[in-house]
Enzyme design. Structure first.
Site, PDB file in Angstrom:
ATOM      1  CG  LEU A  69       1.316   7.363  15.695  1.00 46.11           C
ATOM      2  CD1 LEU A  69       2.700   7.854  16.096  1.00 46.11           C
ATOM      3  CD2 LEU A  69       1.059   5.971  16.240  1.00 46.11           C
ATOM      4  CG  ASP A  70      -5.067   7.447  19.320  1.00 47.28           C
ATOM      5  OD1 ASP A  70      -5.572   7.488  18.184  1.00 47.28           O
ATOM      6  OD2 ASP A  70      -5.321   6.549  20.149  1.00 47.28           O
ATOM      7  CG  PHE A  71      -3.925  14.844  21.264  1.00 44.27           C
ATOM      8  CD1 PHE A  71      -3.420  16.003  20.682  1.00 44.27           C
ATOM      9  CD2 PHE A  71      -4.104  14.810  22.643  1.00 44.27           C
ATOM     10  CE1 PHE A  71      -3.100  17.109  21.470  1.00 44.27           C
ATOM     11  CE2 PHE A  71      -3.787  15.901  23.432  1.00 44.27           C
ATOM     12  CZ  PHE A  71      -3.281  17.057  22.850  1.00 44.27           C
TER      13      PHE A  71
END
Length: 311
Positions: A69-71
């Site tokens: 999952l992206d930041f």
């Protein structure tokens, strides 16, 4: 329900826990893991803090993350607790049998209520944008690959007075930043996406993208988790829904039913393929036996003729 406070080591929300997996509700603006010594706050650090006994010291990070999952993205994140469990989950992701759905608030009012976003996505090699992805045809787009995202409008409303649309996004492929790039490509960037608004959208406290649904069809016990809905006025009063088209729960149920129907169709096609292959093999065996019988008759006749001639 995830509030608007920043992440900390203590506020790790666990959605599911078994002997093989933990699914956490990842906070927004926190990395899953990091090799940088100065980045102390990561999901990996949270897991070590809460479950030190579960860390596997044979791995670099101590925990096996099944996906990314992206930041800036929050929501359901699956962690395998042993090598065998990681292998099972990996095969599901590799075979594209995993079902994921994200909640998002995007800028503007999306006119087409149900659509499939179909833009090939590649690496952006333009100066100053190498951390970004881009759609095919963009200057500097390298190695674009086909990508599809299902989009369903849930609600229309206002955020801090600006028109926005709450949507459910279903990635049908798995390219880096796919949902963010696709929403930007149709002129409806995700609210708070600083990167894909060219730095203009920095007003909200977070990027409004949340991994809501995760279904991994593991062989013995499928894993199904929903990570709540943080985009409600109770959590963020700046979000003011005005017109609702469909509920999150009903939309998720429809996605899961469609996936189940597709899986049944694939299984039936596989059964039919196996049946036809077996029929073909039986036909070949029968034909071979018939050929052998004719050959045997010919040899027997030749032997009888030779025997008659000898007598």
């Amino acid at each position: 329900m995830m509030a608007t406070e920043p992440a900390s080591l203590d506020n790790l929300s666990v959605l599911y826990h078994s002997d093989d997996y933990i699914v956490v509700d990842k906070h927004w603006d926190i990395r899953i893991d990091s090799k940088m010594w100065y980045e102390k706050l990561t999901v990996q650090a949270q897991l070590r803090h809460h479950f030190p006994q579960l860390a596997d010291h044979s791995t670099y990070y101590g925990f096996r993350f099944c996906h990314q999952l992206d930041f800036s993205t929050s929501g359901a994140l699956c962690v395998a607790l042993n090598k065998a469990a990681a292998g099972q989950a990996y095969r599901c992701f590799k075979d594209r049998t995993v079902t994921k759905a994200y909640l998002a608030i995007v800028r503007g009012w999306v006119e087409v209520e149900i659509q499939t976003l179909d833009f090939s996505i590649g690496k952006n090699t333009s100066e100053g944008k190498t951390h970004m992805m881009c759609i095919e045809g963009t200057e500097g787009c390298e190695n674009p690959k086909p990508c599809q995202t299902g989009l369903m409008v849930l609600e229309y409303g206002l955020y801090d007075g600006d028109p926005v649309t709450k949507v459910l996004l279903q990635p049908l492929t798995g390219r880096t930043h796919q949902l963010r790039v696709h929403c930007s490509a149709i002129g409806h960037p995700i609210l708070g996406d600083f990167t894909y608004s060219c730095g203009a959208d920095d007003a909200p406290y977070r990027m409004m993208l949340h991994a809501h649904l995760l279904h991994i069809p593991l062989e013995h016990q499928p894993l199904l988790v929903c990570a709540g809905d943080p985009f409600v006025p109770k959590v963020d009063p700046k979000w003011l829904p005005q017109r609702s088209l469909r509920t999150v729960s009903a939309t998720v149920a429809a996605i899961l039913e469609n996936r189940a129907q597709e899986d049944r169709r694939i299984k039936e096609e596989e059964k039919e393929r196996v049946r036809k292959e077996e029929e073909r093999r039986r036909g070949n065996r029968k034909q071979n036996r018939e050929v052998e019988t004719e050959e045997q008759k010919r040899l027997c006749q030749a032997w009888l003729s030779e025997w008659s001639g000898d007598s």
